[in-house]
Design a protein around this motif. Structure first.
Motif, PDB file in Angstrom:
ATOM      1  N   ASP A   1       0.806  -1.083   0.105  1.00 36.17           N
ATOM      2  CA  ASP A   1      -0.128   0.114  -0.044  1.00 36.17           C
ATOM      3  C   ASP A   1       0.906   1.180   0.151  1.00 36.17           C
ATOM      4  N   ASP A   2       0.367   2.512   0.119  1.00 31.57           N
ATOM      5  CA  ASP A   2       0.801   3.713  -0.046  1.00 31.57           C
ATOM      6  C   ASP A   2       2.109   3.811   1.213  1.00 31.57           C
ATOM      7  N   ASP A   3       1.816   3.177   2.116  1.00 31.11           N
ATOM      8  CA  ASP A   3       2.803   3.171   3.440  1.00 31.11           C
ATOM      9  C   ASP A   3       4.062   2.522   3.373  1.00 31.11           C
TER      10      ASP A   3
ATOM     11  N   LYS B   1       4.985   0.807  -0.074  1.00 26.13           N
ATOM     12  CA  LYS B   1       5.504   0.292  -1.553  1.00 26.13           C
ATOM     13  C   LYS B   1       6.817   1.109  -1.717  1.00 26.13           C
ATOM     14  N   ASP B   2       7.097   2.033  -1.319  1.00 22.67           N
ATOM     15  CA  ASP B   2       8.485   2.685  -1.694  1.00 22.67           C
ATOM     16  C   ASP B   2       9.304   2.027  -0.705  1.00 22.67           C
TER      17      ASP B   2
END
Length: 284
Positions: free
Chosen positions: A96-98, A100-101
């Motif tokens: 998710d956005d938390d 993924k990076d």
């Protein structure tokens, strides 16, 4: 690309190419001048050995700069997460956005891909540094690295590591009165430096109560000191890493460990880490 003509010319003089372009060009130049190539020939054997070691290290890593290769590794990582590591818990690993990076960075990082240093511009993350995942309890720091440990092991990646907890290391200390297994690993080793392996020590700084009379922060302090020396003493392509996870901020870690180190050496050791915040709600 190494020129075929250069290789053939060196062989015609009876010289075995090292594969290092600059070195071999200089050798050929001296051979053509009819200058004595003796020191170049003898030292070239050392260069040849080093080139072989570098080639072996590079061949064991995948080129994740190819987006198709990267996607294949993402799918493999998720397969290992869901079908091997998390299957007994009947859970799945969600991207998710938390995270993924962070996941993208770690995939690049553990495969030695320079693109890792571009995922978080301005943070100064480097391939040669250790990993420190920092964030609240339950956000998935330890689980993510446990999955990476399995993923790297199954791929035969040279950056594969053993994931352990502070409690596990302290338990070992209470039995053997040392933590050599997690440091130099000298048992059955013929080298003065021992045979250290890559490790990930989870949840540092959290447990501080005496454990069977042993102060856990003292043990962790000794671990950080020794592993920094190990990290420093190996070359980049054979560096031995000691990754960490913690629920504490860097400032909290500095305050906690400064009590055990009046000279500030442990605090300085954190400069050798890519400190990566992991955010989000608890995944437990």
């Amino acid at each position: 690309m190494y020129p075929q003509a250069l290789k053939e010319s060196l062989i015609s003089f009876g010289y075995t190419p090292t594969g290092n372009l600059d070195w071999d060009r200089e050798v050929l130049h001296r051979l053509k001048l009819d200058a004595s190539p003796d020191p170049w020939v003898s030292l070239g054997k050392v260069v040849l050995k080093a080139e072989k070691e570098l080639f072996k290290a590079e061949s064991l890593s995948s080129d994740l700069s190819d987006e198709n290769v990267y996607k294949a590794h993402v799918h493999q990582f998720l397969y290992i997460a869901n079908n091997i590591v998390l299957r007994p818990q009947r859970r799945t690993f969600d991207i998710d956005d938390d995270n993924k990076d962070v996941l993208r960075f770690l995939l690049y990082y553990f495969n030695g891909c320079p693109l890792a240093e571009e995922v978080f511009p301005g943070r100064g993350y480097k391939l040669h540094k250790n990993i420190l995942l920092q964030g609240p309890a339950g956000v998935g720091k330890t689980m993510m690295l446990q999955i990476f440990a399995e993923y790297l092991r199954r791929n035969g990646n040279p950056r594969q590591f053993l994931s352990i907890s502070v409690t596990e290391m302290v338990n070992y200390y209470t039995v053997f009165n040392n933590i050599d297994r997690y440091l130099y690993n000298v048992k059955d080793s013929k080298s003065f430096q021992g045979n250290p392996i890559n490790l990930c020590l989870n949840d540092i700084g959290v447990e501080n109560r005496p454990f069977y009379g042993v102060d856990t922060n003292t043990i962790v302090s000794d671990f950080l000191h020794a592993r920094n020396e190990i990290w420093t003493n190996f070359s980049d392509f054979d560096r031995k890493f000691a990754h960490l996870t913690t629920n504490l901020t860097i400032e909290q870690l500095k305050k906690k460990f400064s009590l055990k180190d009046e000279y500030g050496r442990i605090i300085d050791r954190f400069k050798t880490y890519n400190v990566i915040p992991v955010t989000g709600k608890s995944r437990r």
